[in-house]
Design a protein around this motif. Structure first.
Motif, short mmCIF file in Angstrom:
data_model
loop_
_atom_site.label_atom_id
_atom_site.label_comp_id
_atom_site.label_asym_id
_atom_site.label_seq_id
_atom_site.Cartn_x
_atom_site.Cartn_y
_atom_site.Cartn_z
N GLN A 1 -13.87 -88.05 -13.70
CA GLN A 1 -13.94 -89.18 -12.76
C GLN A 1 -13.74 -90.52 -13.47
N LEU A 2 -13.89 -90.53 -14.79
CA LEU A 2 -13.83 -91.79 -15.54
C LEU A 2 -12.49 -92.02 -16.22
N CYS A 3 -11.74 -90.95 -16.46
CA CYS A 3 -10.45 -91.13 -17.15
C CYS A 3 -9.52 -89.97 -16.85
N LYS A 4 -8.24 -90.21 -17.10
CA LYS A 4 -7.25 -89.15 -17.10
C LYS A 4 -6.97 -88.81 -18.56
N LEU A 5 -6.18 -87.77 -18.81
CA LEU A 5 -5.89 -87.36 -20.19
C LEU A 5 -4.39 -87.26 -20.41
N LYS A 6 -3.94 -87.60 -21.63
CA LYS A 6 -2.51 -87.46 -21.98
C LYS A 6 -2.37 -86.44 -23.10
N VAL A 7 -1.50 -85.46 -22.86
CA VAL A 7 -1.18 -84.46 -23.88
C VAL A 7 0.26 -84.69 -24.31
N GLY A 8 0.45 -84.94 -25.62
CA GLY A 8 1.78 -85.22 -26.13
C GLY A 8 2.35 -84.04 -26.91
N LYS A 9 3.44 -84.33 -27.63
CA LYS A 9 4.19 -83.24 -28.27
C LYS A 9 3.37 -82.51 -29.33
N GLU A 10 2.56 -83.23 -30.11
CA GLU A 10 1.82 -82.59 -31.19
C GLU A 10 0.83 -81.56 -30.63
N LEU A 11 -0.01 -82.01 -29.72
CA LEU A 11 -1.05 -81.12 -29.20
C LEU A 11 -0.44 -80.03 -28.33
N PHE A 12 0.59 -80.37 -27.56
CA PHE A 12 1.20 -79.35 -26.71
C PHE A 12 1.81 -78.24 -27.56
N THR A 13 2.46 -78.65 -28.66
CA THR A 13 3.10 -77.65 -29.52
C THR A 13 2.05 -76.77 -30.19
N ALA A 14 0.92 -77.38 -30.54
CA ALA A 14 -0.13 -76.61 -31.21
C ALA A 14 -0.95 -75.77 -30.24
N ALA A 15 -1.26 -76.34 -29.09
CA ALA A 15 -2.25 -75.68 -28.22
C ALA A 15 -1.64 -74.95 -27.04
N GLY A 16 -0.44 -75.37 -26.62
CA GLY A 16 0.29 -74.61 -25.61
C GLY A 16 -0.07 -74.92 -24.17
N ALA B 1 -17.44 -95.82 -25.49
CA ALA B 1 -16.26 -96.69 -25.65
C ALA B 1 -15.47 -96.77 -24.35
N LEU B 2 -15.33 -95.61 -23.70
CA LEU B 2 -14.62 -95.57 -22.42
C LEU B 2 -15.38 -96.39 -21.37
N GLN B 3 -16.69 -96.20 -21.33
CA GLN B 3 -17.49 -96.95 -20.36
C GLN B 3 -17.40 -98.45 -20.61
N ALA B 4 -17.37 -98.83 -21.89
CA ALA B 4 -17.30 -100.26 -22.22
C ALA B 4 -15.97 -100.86 -21.75
N ILE B 5 -14.89 -100.10 -21.89
CA ILE B 5 -13.59 -100.60 -21.43
C ILE B 5 -13.59 -100.71 -19.90
N ARG B 6 -14.16 -99.69 -19.24
CA ARG B 6 -14.24 -99.75 -17.78
C ARG B 6 -15.08 -100.96 -17.33
N GLN B 7 -16.14 -101.22 -18.09
CA GLN B 7 -16.98 -102.36 -17.76
C GLN B 7 -16.24 -103.67 -17.95
N GLU B 8 -15.46 -103.75 -19.08
CA GLU B 8 -14.66 -104.96 -19.34
C GLU B 8 -13.71 -105.22 -18.16
N ILE B 9 -13.10 -104.14 -17.69
CA ILE B 9 -12.16 -104.28 -16.56
C ILE B 9 -12.90 -104.75 -15.31
N ALA B 10 -14.05 -104.10 -15.05
CA ALA B 10 -14.82 -104.44 -13.84
C ALA B 10 -15.34 -105.87 -13.90
N ASN B 11 -15.77 -106.29 -15.10
CA ASN B 11 -16.29 -107.66 -15.25
C ASN B 11 -15.22 -108.70 -14.95
N ASN B 12 -13.97 -108.30 -15.18
CA ASN B 12 -12.88 -109.24 -14.92
C ASN B 12 -12.31 -109.09 -13.52
#
Ligand code: C5P
Length: 237
Positions: free
Chosen positions: A29-44, A222-233
């Motif tokens: 509910q707090l973030c999405k995830l990005k899987v790139g070439k390195e992790l996809f190639t390793a983890a499938g 760290a994620l919550q702090a960034i979300r808070q920074e966004i909300a504060n603005n």
């Protein structure tokens, strides 16, 4: 189910185990995830499906660039994993982007399809080496127009380009911006960085953030702090 989170955490890890340790501390509910070439190639692909099964919106960042039929089939395979977003290189051209978009048209829970315009690692000199005598931002503009005219959902761009593209491409074109650094955090190897609030104000829809979260001693905090920074603005998270 798709969450309304605007932060996409870049899982830049070499193994599924390393990435899993972080994912276990996050929340769909707090973030999405990005899987790139390195992790996809390793983890499938099974591991990508596992993330989707945990309720995460997953951006499969494999930047497809091949002949139209191959890219179309690759996009279809990505959609079958249940990912939320997939991408191609705009330099693959109109026929390739159109084939990718058409391939996704009738898939259940159609993923968003975005294009990479010009890699931020490319300088004007490197473009000239390729016979492209345009400043990077001019080529970004041109390729974003092309992607839009192929009815893609949006592009990946730097925060610096977001304002120009938002003005030119209108409110419904999706802008995904990496190179984000919260105020007061180091730049790592990124040069042209923006804070989350600056990027959202410039018109970004989604913020790709890696090391400020993944290298933090407490990633959830760290994620919550960034979300808070966004909300504060005054922006929604
Ligand atoms: O750790 P950091 O926040 O710099 O990670 C940014 C993520 O965005 C990485 O996964 C990187 O590969 C990706 N990215 C980028 N610049 C681009 C395209 C993608 O930094 N132009």
């Amino acid at each position: 189910m798709t969450s309304d989170a605007k932060i996409i955490v870049a899982l830049d890890y070499a193994t599924a185990d390393a990435a899993s340790a972080l994912v276990a501390r996050l929340d769909p509910q707090l973030c999405k995830l990005k899987v790139g070439k390195e992790l996809f190639t390793a983890a499938g692909p099974a591991w990508v499906e596992h993330l989707v099964g945990q309720g995460y919106d997953v951006f499969l960042d494999l930047k497809f660039h091949d002949i139209p039929n191959t890219v179309a089939q690759a996009c279809r395979a990505a959609a079958a994993l249940g990912v939320w977003m997939v991408n191609v290189h705009a330099l693959g051209g109109r026929a390739m982007m159109t084939a990718a978009r058409e391939a996704l048209e009738n898939t259940p829970n159609r993923p968003k399809l975005v294009a990479v315009t010009v890699l931020t690692s490319m300088s004007a000199n490197e473009l000239a080496d390729l016979g492209i005598n345009q400043a990077p931002h001019q080529l970004v503009r041109r390729l974003a127009r092309l992607a839009h005219s192929c009815h893609l959902d949006g592009v990946v761009c730097s925060g610096q380009e977001a304002k120009m593209l938002r003005q030119e491409q209108g409110p419904d074109f999706c802008l995904v911006t990496p190179g984000i650094r919260p105020a007061g955090v180091g730049k790592d190897d990124q040069n042209r960085v923006m804070t989350p609030t600056e990027a959202l104000r410039a018109g970004a829809n989604y913020l790709v953030i890696g090391r400020p979260i993944t290298q933090s001693l407490d990633p959830l905090q760290a994620l919550q702090a960034i979300r808070q920074e966004i909300a504060n603005n005054g922006d929604s998270k």
